[in-house]
Design an enzyme around this catalytic site. Structure first.
Site, PDB file in Angstrom:
ATOM      1  N   LYS A 170       0.893  -1.448  -0.113  1.00 52.47           N
ATOM      2  CA  LYS A 170      -0.260  -0.014  -0.098  1.00 52.47           C
ATOM      3  C   LYS A 170       0.824   1.286  -0.061  1.00 52.47           C
ATOM      4  CE  LYS A 170      -4.155  -1.762   2.275  1.00 52.47           C
ATOM      5  NZ  LYS A 170      -3.825  -3.246   2.224  1.00 52.47           N
ATOM      6  N   GLU A 210      -3.001   6.177   8.503  1.00 52.09           N
ATOM      7  CA  GLU A 210      -4.220   7.422   7.442  1.00 52.09           C
ATOM      8  C   GLU A 210      -5.340   7.597   8.596  1.00 52.09           C
ATOM      9  OE1 GLU A 210      -4.350   5.140   3.275  1.00 52.09           O
ATOM     10  OE2 GLU A 210      -6.081   5.035   5.026  1.00 52.09           O
ATOM     11  N   HIS A 250     -14.851  -6.523   7.224  1.00 54.77           N
ATOM     12  CA  HIS A 250     -13.781  -5.575   6.448  1.00 54.77           C
ATOM     13  C   HIS A 250     -13.585  -6.664   4.862  1.00 54.77           C
ATOM     14  CE1 HIS A 250     -12.897  -3.030   9.215  1.00 54.77           C
ATOM     15  NE2 HIS A 250     -12.156  -3.815   9.855  1.00 54.77           N
ATOM     16  N   ARG A 258      -5.314  -8.082 -10.233  1.00 57.60           N
ATOM     17  CA  ARG A 258      -5.657  -9.172 -10.749  1.00 57.60           C
ATOM     18  C   ARG A 258      -7.357  -9.348 -10.813  1.00 57.60           C
ATOM     19  NH1 ARG A 258      -9.004 -10.314  -5.982  1.00 57.60           N
ATOM     20  NH2 ARG A 258      -8.380  -9.681  -4.179  1.00 57.60           N
TER      21      ARG A 258
END
Length: 500
Positions: free
Chosen positions: A118, A202, A237, A294
């Protein structure tokens, strides 16, 4: 350009079948690989050739990179398609495949590696004008320094594993007092799950929506997007329900998100099918989240509204063909909804439920698609993801697509295990979902186990009655206690075990 004559699918279940069906339509021979647990699986029977990789555990079968390549070379395979999961986003595997002279049906190893982190992904797209969630630009492990940064960003904040996915290594921190404990937990979980304890911080977006853009790129520098998918209904999640297009995305927002997704793909010279994920706040501001290099589980809803076969496009791109259509050629046709049919018990915190598919009858009819990899009488193995199938409906409008989904869910007959079908019907009928006014907190806000009515079969009711009489005779208990058995929230399978 090299024409692919034989394709090995390095995966299992519904995605293997889905890929092989397209390959067959393209005149390509197929090779299935399987573990001992999947010896009699439909994807093994469908393929032109099939090879057992080893014992049931994925570490001894589906994750054996060298053995998969060895099998491919021994059978003169031209290309390997990784599907999703397993080795699909493993840069080392992609490199091993290409180094062996076999075509990898996917992006370059370099693109997989960049977007697999990330933080690396954020660095790659930072030179483009793409909205980013406020946060640290690098991994951070010094807790005092991290606290200072968190205060600058403003609570609540999110601590995330750089190599993470599926909610692992992720912690929401509401205030400074709980920061240190949550950061230590995130680092520990990241090390355990990914072998990499790197984390970053974040700003936590409240009332977030998860909206992603499907992209396609070729080896000639062309990149286009195929509109958005709404993926906000999640548990742990992880997505359960997806739809395309989103109920809240305007034409202007769609254009802006699509252009941003194309820039992300170009930032890593991407080719093949990929998905750029965005988080959207309550004011419909969108921020880049990550890129999945993908084919996505939810790709069928994009296929339904665009009329494009994404697997076919992947194969053509891998052969070296330029994209056969432009951005201007693409139009949205109607609305599509997908529900993931998991062998899970929604009444028991969505815990996996293994067992035998005693009854398995698929829904049919206009606008209904079922992508699955099981048949009646098969066991659900404990070794892999518990998804049984993907049920997709398509109609001219969102309302009709939802109504068609309710009909299809009611028609879908599965016994022997608990599934998420009842939960998915609950979502389809809920006002928040039907109005489009929902976010990733849907399950927390609206769902509790008592929302699902238990539909007992005659056999189960008879079992309960017999048990009630037995308990009364043995313990002389109050009949009210016996009656409460029928209202217990335990999974049906647990009831049978207790009563027998």
């Amino acid at each position: 350009m090299k024409k692919i004559q034989k394709l090995l699918v390095a995966n299992r279940g519904e995605i293997s079948l889905r890929i092989m069906r397209t390959a067959k339509e393209m005149g390509i021979k197929t090779v299935a690989v399987y573990s001992e647990a999947d010896r009699n699986a439909p994807h093994v029977k469908f393929a032109d050739e099939a090879v057992c990789l080893g014992p049931p555990a994925s570490s001894k079968s589906y994750l054996l990179m060298d053995k998969i390549i060895e099998v491919s070379k021994s059978l003169n395979v031209d290309a390997i398609h990784p599907g999703y999961g397993f080795l699909s986003e493993n840069a080392s595997f992609a490199k091993k495949v290409t180094d062996s002279g076999i075509i990898f049906v996917g992006p370059s190893p370099a693109a997989i590696e960049v977007m697999g982190s990330k933080l690396a992904a954020k660095h790659a797209v930072s030179k483009y004008d793409i909205p980013m969630v406020p946060g640290t630009e690098d991994a951070i492990s010094d807790i005092p320094a991290a606290k200072v940064k968190a205060n600058e960003i403003g609570y609540p904040i999110l601590i995330k594993a750089s190599a993470g996915g599926g909610g692992k290594g992720m912690r929401i921190v509401e205030n400074e007092g709980e920061f240190e404990e949550q950061m230590n937990r995130a680092i520990s979980e990241a090390e355990s799950a990914f072998g990499d304890g790197a984390v970053f911080i974040e700003k936590y977006i409240t009332s977030p929506r998860h909206i992603e853009i499907q992209v396609l790129g070729d080896m000639h520098g062309n990149v286009i997007h195929l509109f958005e998918r709404e993926c906000s209904v999640q548990r742990r999640h992880q997505k359960v329900i997806e739809e395309a297009p989103s109920a809240v995305v305007s034409d202007h927002m769609r254009k802006a998100m699509g252009e941003a997704a194309v820039k992300v793909a170009k930032a890593c010279d991407y080719y093949g099918a990929g998905t750029v994920e965005f988080i959207v706040d309550e004011k419909l501001n969108f921020y880049f989240l990550e890129m999945n290099t993908r084919l996505q589980v939810e790709h069928p809803v994009t296929e339904m509204i665009t009329g494009k076969d994404l697997v076919k496009e992947q194969i053509l791109i891998a052969e070296g063909h330029p994209l056969s259509f432009s951005q201007e050629d693409l139009k949205i046709h109607g609305h599509a909804v997908e529900v993931r049919v998991y062998a899970e018990d929604p009444r028991n915190n969505f815990l996996p439920d293994i067992g035998n598919l005693q009854t398995y009858i698929r829904p049919q009819g206009s606008g209904v698609r079922v992508d699955d990899g099981f048949e009646q009488g098969m066991d659900i193995p404990i070794y892999y993801d518990p998804m049984i199938a993907k049920l997709i409906t398509h109609a001219d409008t969102r309302e009709l697509a939802m109504d068609r989904m309710i009909r299809a869910i009611e028609e879908y007959q599965i016994t022997g295990i608990e599934t998420t079908l009842g939960f998915c019907k609950f979502v389809m009928e809920h006002e928040a979902f039907r109005s489009g006014d929902f976010d990733t907190k849907f399950v927390e806000k609206y769902f509790t186990p008592d929302k699902l009515d238990i539909q007992w079969t005659e056999e189960e009711l008879a079992l309960l009655s017999a048990a009630a009489v037995s308990l009364y005779e043995k313990q002389k208990t109050d009949l009210r206690r016996v009656k409460s058995l029928q209202n217990d929230a335990l999974p049906r399978t647990n009831w049978k075990n207790r009563l027998l």
